[in-house]
Scaffold this motif. Structure first.
Motif, PDB file in Angstrom:
ATOM      1  N   TYR A   1       0.838  -1.203   0.000  1.00  0.00           N
ATOM      2  CA  TYR A   1       0.000   0.000   0.000  1.00  0.00           C
ATOM      3  C   TYR A   1       0.874   1.254   0.000  1.00  0.00           C
ATOM      4  O   TYR A   1       0.682   2.179  -0.787  1.00  0.00           O
ATOM      5  N   ILE A   2       1.893   1.265   0.919  1.00  0.00           N
ATOM      6  CA  ILE A   2       2.738   2.458   1.062  1.00  0.00           C
ATOM      7  C   ILE A   2       3.523   2.727  -0.226  1.00  0.00           C
ATOM      8  O   ILE A   2       3.616   3.875  -0.681  1.00  0.00           O
ATOM      9  N   THR A   3       4.054   1.676  -0.854  1.00  0.00           N
ATOM     10  CA  THR A   3       4.821   1.910  -2.081  1.00  0.00           C
ATOM     11  C   THR A   3       3.886   2.352  -3.219  1.00  0.00           C
ATOM     12  O   THR A   3       4.300   3.092  -4.101  1.00  0.00           O
ATOM     13  N   ARG A   4       2.622   1.924  -3.183  1.00  0.00           N
ATOM     14  CA  ARG A   4       1.660   2.405  -4.198  1.00  0.00           C
ATOM     15  C   ARG A   4       1.403   3.891  -4.015  1.00  0.00           C
ATOM     16  O   ARG A   4       1.402   4.662  -4.988  1.00  0.00           O
ATOM     17  N   VAL A   5       1.215   4.297  -2.744  1.00  0.00           N
ATOM     18  CA  VAL A   5       0.995   5.717  -2.458  1.00  0.00           C
ATOM     19  C   VAL A   5       2.205   6.538  -2.914  1.00  0.00           C
ATOM     20  O   VAL A   5       2.075   7.609  -3.515  1.00  0.00           O
ATOM     21  N   ALA A   6       3.418   6.004  -2.627  1.00  0.00           N
ATOM     22  CA  ALA A   6       4.645   6.710  -3.030  1.00  0.00           C
ATOM     23  C   ALA A   6       4.758   6.795  -4.543  1.00  0.00           C
ATOM     24  O   ALA A   6       5.138   7.836  -5.104  1.00  0.00           O
ATOM     25  N   ALA A   7       4.424   5.683  -5.217  1.00  0.00           N
ATOM     26  CA  ALA A   7       4.513   5.652  -6.677  1.00  0.00           C
ATOM     27  C   ALA A   7       3.578   6.691  -7.296  1.00  0.00           C
ATOM     28  O   ALA A   7       3.940   7.379  -8.262  1.00  0.00           O
ATOM     29  N   GLU A   8       2.383   6.829  -6.728  1.00  0.00           N
ATOM     30  CA  GLU A   8       1.442   7.844  -7.242  1.00  0.00           C
ATOM     31  C   GLU A   8       2.005   9.242  -7.028  1.00  0.00           C
ATOM     32  O   GLU A   8       1.932  10.105  -7.909  1.00  0.00           O
ATOM     33  N   ALA A   9       2.580   9.461  -5.832  1.00  0.00           N
ATOM     34  CA  ALA A   9       3.139  10.786  -5.531  1.00  0.00           C
ATOM     35  C   ALA A   9       4.290  11.127  -6.473  1.00  0.00           C
ATOM     36  O   ALA A   9       4.493  12.293  -6.817  1.00  0.00           O
ATOM     37  N   LEU A  10       5.052  10.112  -6.869  1.00  0.00           N
ATOM     38  CA  LEU A  10       6.249  10.349  -7.682  1.00  0.00           C
ATOM     39  C   LEU A  10       6.006  10.144  -9.172  1.00  0.00           C
ATOM     40  O   LEU A  10       6.858  10.464  -9.998  1.00  0.00           O
ATOM     41  N   GLY A  11       4.837   9.591  -9.529  1.00  0.00           N
ATOM     42  CA  GLY A  11       4.540   9.347 -10.929  1.00  0.00           C
ATOM     43  C   GLY A  11       5.380   8.241 -11.538  1.00  0.00           C
ATOM     44  O   GLY A  11       5.981   8.401 -12.608  1.00  0.00           O
ATOM     45  N   CYS A  12       5.467   7.129 -10.848  1.00  0.00           N
ATOM     46  CA  CYS A  12       6.225   5.994 -11.383  1.00  0.00           C
ATOM     47  C   CYS A  12       5.483   4.693 -11.054  1.00  0.00           C
ATOM     48  O   CYS A  12       4.403   4.714 -10.467  1.00  0.00           O
ATOM     49  N   ALA A  13       6.089   3.560 -11.417  1.00  0.00           N
ATOM     50  CA  ALA A  13       5.458   2.268 -11.124  1.00  0.00           C
ATOM     51  C   ALA A  13       5.811   1.833  -9.694  1.00  0.00           C
ATOM     52  O   ALA A  13       6.915   2.107  -9.225  1.00  0.00           O
ATOM     53  N   PRO A  14       4.902   1.157  -8.976  1.00  0.00           N
ATOM     54  CA  PRO A  14       5.215   0.675  -7.611  1.00  0.00           C
ATOM     55  C   PRO A  14       6.457  -0.212  -7.584  1.00  0.00           C
ATOM     56  O   PRO A  14       7.194  -0.203  -6.594  1.00  0.00           O
ATOM     57  N   SER A  15       6.719  -0.939  -8.671  1.00  0.00           N
ATOM     58  CA  SER A  15       7.879  -1.830  -8.698  1.00  0.00           C
ATOM     59  C   SER A  15       9.191  -1.063  -8.760  1.00  0.00           C
ATOM     60  O   SER A  15      10.261  -1.636  -8.611  1.00  0.00           O
ATOM     61  N   GLU A  16       9.110   0.255  -8.964  1.00  0.00           N
ATOM     62  CA  GLU A  16      10.319   1.081  -9.007  1.00  0.00           C
ATOM     63  C   GLU A  16      10.550   1.821  -7.691  1.00  0.00           C
ATOM     64  O   GLU A  16      11.445   2.641  -7.576  1.00  0.00           O
ATOM     65  N   VAL A  17       9.693   1.520  -6.697  1.00  0.00           N
ATOM     66  CA  VAL A  17       9.822   2.187  -5.389  1.00  0.00           C
ATOM     67  C   VAL A  17      10.395   1.205  -4.376  1.00  0.00           C
ATOM     68  O   VAL A  17       9.927   0.072  -4.257  1.00  0.00           O
ATOM     69  N   PHE A  18      11.385   1.652  -3.631  1.00  0.00           N
ATOM     70  CA  PHE A  18      12.006   0.853  -2.583  1.00  0.00           C
ATOM     71  C   PHE A  18      11.584   1.386  -1.225  1.00  0.00           C
ATOM     72  O   PHE A  18      11.233   2.562  -1.099  1.00  0.00           O
TER      73      PHE A  18
END
Lengths: 411, 411
Positions: B101-118
């Protein structure tokens, strides 16, 4: 070593162990490190005494340990000399010569061969012992030998111990009363995977040395090898068992003899009680903790996980703080490197389940858990849910007392 | 966690790390455990950023660690979110859902895919994090991103740390300036054999993910994997390296590229300095100790012996007491279970030889040794005299401060 307050976990009284036919002892002041302090124990065994031993697995074992290893091959014993104040460990060739000298002096005093004398030394590491201090002392001591009281040798072998450690068992074999008496010392530099500290057990049971050795090694596993105070292992750990054979029963010649099992169980009880005494005298200890691991893939795996938990400074300080910090228990399970599946893992303090299947347990009762943690004897159980393997390791908490005893040289 | 006094080994000043093209960051207060405390770090990487990572080998690794392991396969990164206050470890399936959930929220904030968020999380173990606390917070944080100052993210990831940890290197490759910045956190639950604590390194060097991974793993061995505070290993240890690739040089595509060696050395320097900062912020530390073992039968054997010494509570308390207690060093060598011959063993504190060939060294100078032990940075060298193997492990002393931080819940 400065005197430290007696452990709050010390027993309220000491057992009055009976005399054992075939063994006599006396203690003396040889002034090895301090004046006016009993620092030598001499034991004499009658002819026909068999012996077995478990010794430290340290790669830097002491001269005394090496000599015991050599003399155990013979399987017979007539004498034991123990000194505190100096472990004579890491003293090279001169250390080896000094233990040979001391056992020769003891053999002369007792009228036996040097190869029938066993020796254990405890105290400072790296300082050559002055073997001449035993001259005359052992001769004189040999003139005062007695069969009682057993608290005297138990006291003579103490170093940083805050109480003497004794345990005994009386059992009946073939209608005859058989006795086992044991003493031990140790409170720091205590960890499993070795014989751990000094302990001497004497029985009047006639039993062949190889059988005694097998039983001693087996029951050492679940007693001295299952305790840890600080994960540190001494260079001098020694456990010796002497069987005078004077009980009037047929000797046990083989492990197949059904009496080996019965005798072994009583021996196990004595070793276990002594081992627990050592934990309860752990440097700075205020709580005794039994760490049970169950459901592991094997007993060996369970033991390694239990040891990782019992050795963990973070788990031990949490217990000192009366905090049921199961997060630190999870950490220790994880670092053991053994098979573990977080989502099957459950943790109990006493009967209180704090975590089940990888999560805080539904119905976790913080007040009840806090109340439980105030106890002096705690049970911590980790269920892995993987197999049938289980093991228990016994330890104590880690407190300011440990640091004071081992680190406060400047004070 | 109560505030503790700043480590006496804290640096006098902090480096002002330069901006690195391709990375921006901001911190926020999400109220994860405490109010009015920065507890979230968000980093954004430009397109083209490669990533490598070394993660805890704990068998009970956290949900965040598992997600990083998954996303590292892709080799590319656009975002990093870190929170303190809750490690979300041992929180089962719900824990896994919360990090997704948290990486999805971050991905939306950053405009990228969740798989690119650590993601990395540190703090209490066993309590499910409330992922909704990130709602809105990451969106808002993403609007405030900046390239400086690096002390801000270093501070945001602190837990029991008493000072922020930063290190940087600037090197020239093909005539172009290349930068490496690193931050770390950690002061307890620190031991080798794992990635240890949280650390994030960013460089503008263009470098393929597999090459970065190989260099990171190699240099992690002699930095974070060579330190120990308390022999305990976290469930959340995470070291991630991000390469934005914005330095205008040809990318390193292979370990055969000679520039890999040059870049690797600078990376190694940054990792090593961060690791030493962690030791110097070890809970209760008053001294930094480098334990060198040489003359072992192999480097691996030397490492295990050095670790046994550095993990030994008796060695560490002796150092706290400014006592050159080489007997305890011998004990630790002996318990490591590695090849060691007492009669070839020599021990030095600094340049002062205290034991040689298994005995106290002739000419041992107690006054000089005592004076040396009062220093803040100590070198302890054990020469085994058996072969060419060598290793160094870095640690700190064990003091009342450690017990106070980890055990004094009642106070």
């Amino acid at each position: 070593m400065a005197a430290h307050p007696v452990s709050p976990l010390a027993p309220k009284s000491y057992p009055e162990l009976p005399a054992i036919s075939g063994v006599r002892f006396a203690t003396a002041e040889a002034g090895i490190k301090y004046k006016n302090r009993t620092d030598v124990l001499l034991m004499a065994f009658d002819e026909g005494t068999t012996v077995a031993g478990v010794l430290t697995r340290s790669k830097c074992s002491s001269a005394a340990v090496e000599l015991c290893r050599e003399n155990l091959v013979g399987g017979v014993a007539r004498g034991l000399v123990v000194n505190s104040g100096n472990s004579n460990a890491f003293t090279g060739m001169k250390g080896r010569e000094s233990v040979r000298y001391i056992t020769r002096v003891a053999a002369e005093a007792l009228g036996c061969a040097p190869s029938e004398v066993f020796i254990a030394q405890t105290g400072v590491i790296g300082e050559l012992i002055d073997a001449s201090k035993f001259d005359g002392v052992l001769d004189e001591t040999a003139t005062r030998m007695n069969t009682l009281p057993w608290i005297e040798p138990a006291k003579a072998i103490m170093t940083t111990d805050t109480f003497p450690k004794l345990s005994g068992a009386v059992l009946e074999i073939d209608g005859v009363e058989v006795r086992i008496n044991g003493i031990a010392k140790g409170s720091g530099m205590i960890a499993p995977d070795m014989a751990t500290m000094l302990s001497f057990v004497v029985t009047d049971m006639p039993i062949a040395a190889p059988v005694l050795q097998a039983l001693l090694a087996r029951h050492n596993q679940t007693s001295f090898n299952s305790i840890t105070v600080d994960s540190d292992t001494s260079t001098s750990d020694t456990l010796l068992a002497f069987a005078t054979g004077q009980a009037r029963v047929e000797p046990i010649q083989s492990l197949e003899d059904p009496r080996a099992e019965i005798f072994g169980q009583a021996l196990s009880d004595v070793l276990f009680e002594l081992a627990i005494h050592v934990v309860r005298d752990g440097e700075g200890a205020t709580k005794q903790v039994s760490v049970h691991v169950e459901g592991a893939t094997s007993d060996e795996s369970a033991f390694r996980i239990a040891k990782a938990i019992a050795d963990s400074p973070l788990v031990k300080t949490a217990i000192a703080g009366e905090d049921a910090n199961w997060g630190r228990v999870v950490m220790a399970v994880g670092k053991a490197g053994e098979p573990a599946d977080r989502d099957r893992l459950s943790i109990r303090f006493g009967d209180l389940t704090v975590a089940r299947n990888g999560e805080r347990a539904a119905g976790y009762d913080e007040a009840a858990t806090s109340a439980y943690m105030k106890g002096e004897e705690l049970e911590l159980t980790v269920s892995l849910g993987l197999g049938e393997g289980k093991a228990t390791v016994y330890t104590c908490d880690l407190t300011h007392g440990y640091i004071t005893i081992n680190g406060d040289y400047r004070s």
